[in-house]
Design a protein around this motif. Structure first.
Motif, short mmCIF file in Angstrom:
data_model
loop_
_atom_site.label_atom_id
_atom_site.label_comp_id
_atom_site.label_asym_id
_atom_site.label_seq_id
_atom_site.Cartn_x
_atom_site.Cartn_y
_atom_site.Cartn_z
N THR A 198 50.00 46.02 34.45
CA THR A 198 51.13 46.40 34.29
C THR A 198 51.84 46.74 35.76
OG1 THR A 198 50.18 47.67 32.34
CG2 THR A 198 52.38 48.20 32.87
N GLU A 199 51.17 47.37 36.48
CA GLU A 199 52.03 47.90 37.74
C GLU A 199 52.58 46.75 38.45
OE1 GLU A 199 49.72 52.01 39.07
OE2 GLU A 199 48.89 50.37 39.17
N VAL A 200 51.28 45.63 38.50
CA VAL A 200 51.72 44.49 39.53
C VAL A 200 52.73 43.61 38.69
CG1 VAL A 200 50.66 42.19 39.69
CG2 VAL A 200 49.41 44.32 40.21
N ALA A 201 52.93 43.48 37.36
CA ALA A 201 53.76 42.72 36.39
C ALA A 201 55.19 43.42 36.87
CB ALA A 201 53.59 42.89 35.01
N ALA A 202 55.44 44.80 36.84
CA ALA A 202 56.66 45.41 37.05
C ALA A 202 56.86 45.11 38.65
CB ALA A 202 56.28 46.94 36.90
N LEU A 203 55.88 45.13 39.67
CA LEU A 203 56.47 44.85 40.86
C LEU A 203 56.99 43.56 41.18
CD1 LEU A 203 53.27 46.61 42.93
CD2 LEU A 203 55.59 47.32 43.01
N MET A 252 50.83 40.63 52.61
CA MET A 252 50.61 41.93 51.98
C MET A 252 50.22 41.93 50.69
SD MET A 252 51.85 45.11 52.78
CE MET A 252 51.56 46.55 51.61
N LEU A 253 49.11 42.71 50.31
CA LEU A 253 48.51 42.82 49.09
C LEU A 253 48.87 43.98 48.47
CD1 LEU A 253 44.98 41.28 48.90
CD2 LEU A 253 46.91 40.47 47.40
N THR A 254 49.42 44.18 47.51
CA THR A 254 49.67 45.42 46.67
C THR A 254 48.69 45.48 45.49
OG1 THR A 254 51.85 45.61 47.37
CG2 THR A 254 51.24 46.98 45.65
N LEU A 255 48.07 46.56 45.37
CA LEU A 255 46.77 46.28 44.15
C LEU A 255 47.20 47.24 43.45
CD1 LEU A 255 43.45 47.31 46.69
CD2 LEU A 255 44.51 44.85 45.66
N GLY A 256 46.86 47.17 41.84
CA GLY A 256 47.16 48.02 40.92
C GLY A 256 46.60 47.32 39.60
N THR A 257 47.29 48.19 38.49
CA THR A 257 46.77 47.39 37.02
C THR A 257 47.62 46.23 36.82
OG1 THR A 257 48.50 49.00 36.19
CG2 THR A 257 46.38 49.84 36.32
N HIS A 304 42.91 38.86 39.46
CA HIS A 304 41.69 39.71 39.90
C HIS A 304 40.78 38.59 40.97
CE1 HIS A 304 38.07 42.07 40.29
NE2 HIS A 304 38.71 43.17 40.29
N SER A 305 40.46 37.48 40.45
CA SER A 305 39.67 36.73 41.23
C SER A 305 40.19 36.08 42.40
CB SER A 305 38.88 35.62 40.47
OG SER A 305 39.84 34.93 39.90
N GLU A 306 41.50 35.58 42.26
CA GLU A 306 42.26 35.39 43.49
C GLU A 306 42.55 36.34 44.53
OE1 GLU A 306 45.62 32.26 41.33
OE2 GLU A 306 46.19 34.44 41.21
N THR A 307 42.45 37.64 44.20
CA THR A 307 42.80 38.92 45.15
C THR A 307 41.27 38.81 45.82
OG1 THR A 307 44.18 40.04 43.30
CG2 THR A 307 43.30 41.18 45.16
N PHE A 344 40.60 47.91 41.02
CA PHE A 344 41.84 47.41 40.76
C PHE A 344 41.70 46.03 39.77
CE2 PHE A 344 39.94 44.36 43.59
CZ PHE A 344 40.69 43.13 43.33
N GLU A 345 42.99 45.92 39.02
CA GLU A 345 42.92 44.81 38.02
C GLU A 345 43.49 43.59 38.64
OE1 GLU A 345 43.34 47.85 34.16
OE2 GLU A 345 44.92 46.37 34.64
#
Ligand SMILES: Cc1cc2nc3c(=O)[nH]c(=O)nc-3n(C[C@H](O)[C@H](O)[C@H](O)COP(=O)(O)OP(=O)(O)OC[C@H]3O[C@@H](n4cnc5c(N)ncnc54)[C@H](O)[C@@H]3O)c2cc1C
Length: 380
Positions: free
Chosen positions: A92-97, A85-90, A109-112, A124-125
């Motif tokens: 900041t959003e990803v760090a919080a998750l 499951m990939l959750t996309l965001g900025t 970004h490149s791994e995604t 997305f970032e």
């Protein structure tokens, strides 16, 4: 007919409980529709995501995945496959998750893009990956629950809506005894009319999904504020072939998701619209808007809708299932309010419910039973 436990509802909740309970109790399950799992249980996205939901749900999901893995090993073909499951965001959003959830790892970004090359890179970032998420063959899982239940003596009746309920005191074996104890001191039993069947049961389990509050009222219990919300899914064809092993993808605000479904794409607008219990139907505009949105964030090029469906996710205001005995109606047991987690928690939740019903719940699970109790504050 007479049984220890009557289960009302033939979706994943009722069938999984019949599986766990029938080795030690005589069980009858009644389903209103002509076939089992006609409603929400056959309309899910078939995901088991350990990073999804509050702590109690995550714990039940981890346990259920382990149990379904065990089930899968006993079957001729696997019924569960990895579906990251990939959750996309900025950033900041990803760090919080990631900070909030041990199952998530942060991807650059490149791994995604390597994981999901169809994404438009500018939309997305970063992303958070749950590599422990699974996709389950729900019809096969339901059939396993059903077959096991029947194999250990459960009776499963379809076309059997509960329409009338009578609460009666048990007959004392030898009339009123010398000390005056009479029928009023003995446990009550339920006489239930379900379709053409007349059933007497010591305990009734309300596993009626979107109808759980309605069924509880038939047995004299107060409602727990179980509100159905409709949510839709569509299977679409695409211009560019989809990698069948690709991840499920959703934005951090959970406003939609998509994942491969064979060589097609399964998409959901993630709408959550209050609805009455019933046979929920797709609103075509929801799907059309989502197709447009997916076109903005991917290059897959959706070319048509193969099929679509809608189901009802039912839960109380605090978003947790309602599981346990009703404090006011003796021997009425709730197994409802699973919301969007009913498949991924089914094996462990049925085990927990069976433990409560038979008085064999391990002490360590007391916190779970408390969190899901029908008597907890804020319900109804
Ligand atoms: C679009 C969508 C996607 C989802 N995706 C996922 C997912 O990926 N993973 C996940 O874990 N969960 C998912 N869910 C949620 C999951 O499907 C539900 O939590 C689960 O199916 C609920 O099961 P249930 O047995 O409680 O309800 P149901 O399957 O609705 O079963 C209840 C049954 O009770 C019967 N009934 C009602 N009244 C009576 C009566 N009076 N007499 C007899 N029978 C009666 C009904 O006919 C019904 O068959 C999704 C849901 C939707 C809508």
């Amino acid at each position: 007919m007479d049984c220890d436990v009557l289960i009302v509802g033939g979706g994943v909740a009722g069938l999984s409980l019949a599986w766990r309970l029938s080795p030690s109790r005589s069980v009858v399950l009644v389903e209103a529709e002509g076939s089992l799992a006609y409603h929400t249980s056959s309309r899910s996205a078939r995901q088991m995501q350990p990073s999804y939901g509050p702590a109690a749900i995550q714990e039940l999901t981890r346990r259920s995945i382990a149990m379904v893995e065990g089930i899968s090993e006993r079957l001729p073909a696997p019924i569960m496959v990895p579906r990251a499951m990939l959750t996309l965001g900025t950033e900041t959003e990803v760090a919080a998750l990631v900070a909030a959830n041990a199952n998530l790892e942060s991807l650059t970004h490149s791994e995604t893009m390597e994981r999901s090359p169809d994404l438009r890179p500018e939309t997305f970032e970063a992303s958070a990956l749950d590599g422990t998420a699974m996709e389950v063959d729900v019809p096969a899982l339901l059939e396993f629950y059903r077959r096991q239940a029947i194999g250990t003596g459960a009776m499963v009746l379809t076309g059997a809506p509960v329409t009338a309920v009578e609460v009666v005191a048990s007959e004392p074996a030898g009339g009123t005894d010398a000390e005056g104890a009479g029928a009023e001191d003995l446990p009550t039993r339920f006489h239930v009319t379900a379709g053409r069947h007349s059933i007497t049961a010591g305990t009734v389990v309300d596993a009626a999904g979107a109808w759980a509050d309605v069924v509880a009222a038939q047995f004299g219990a107060r409602p727990r504020g179980l509100q159905p919300h409709r949510r839709s899914v569509a299977i679409v064809s695409t211009e560019h072939p989809v990698d069948p092993s690709g991840p499920m993808v959703e934005p951090a605000d959970e406003s939609f998701y998509y994942r491969p479904d064979g060589t097609h794409l399964l998409i959901s607008p993630c709408e959550s619209v209050p609805a009455e219990p019933g046979d929920a139907q797709v609103v075509d505009e929801d799907i059309a808007e989502l197709i447009h949105r997916i076109g903005e964030v991917t290059t897959v090029g959706i070319t048509g809708v193969e099929r679509s469906w809608t189901g009802l996710r039912t839960q109380p205001a605090d978003g947790l299932p309602v599981v346990g005995f009703d404090a006011d109606v003796p021997n009425l047991f709730w197994l409802a309010g699973q919301g969007g987690y009913g498949i991924q928690t089914s094996a462990a939740l049925a085990t927990l419910a069976a433990g409560l019903l038979t008085g064999t719940l391990p002490d360590d699970d007391g916190w779970l039973a408390g969190a899901l109790s029908p008597q907890r504050a804020g319900l109804g």
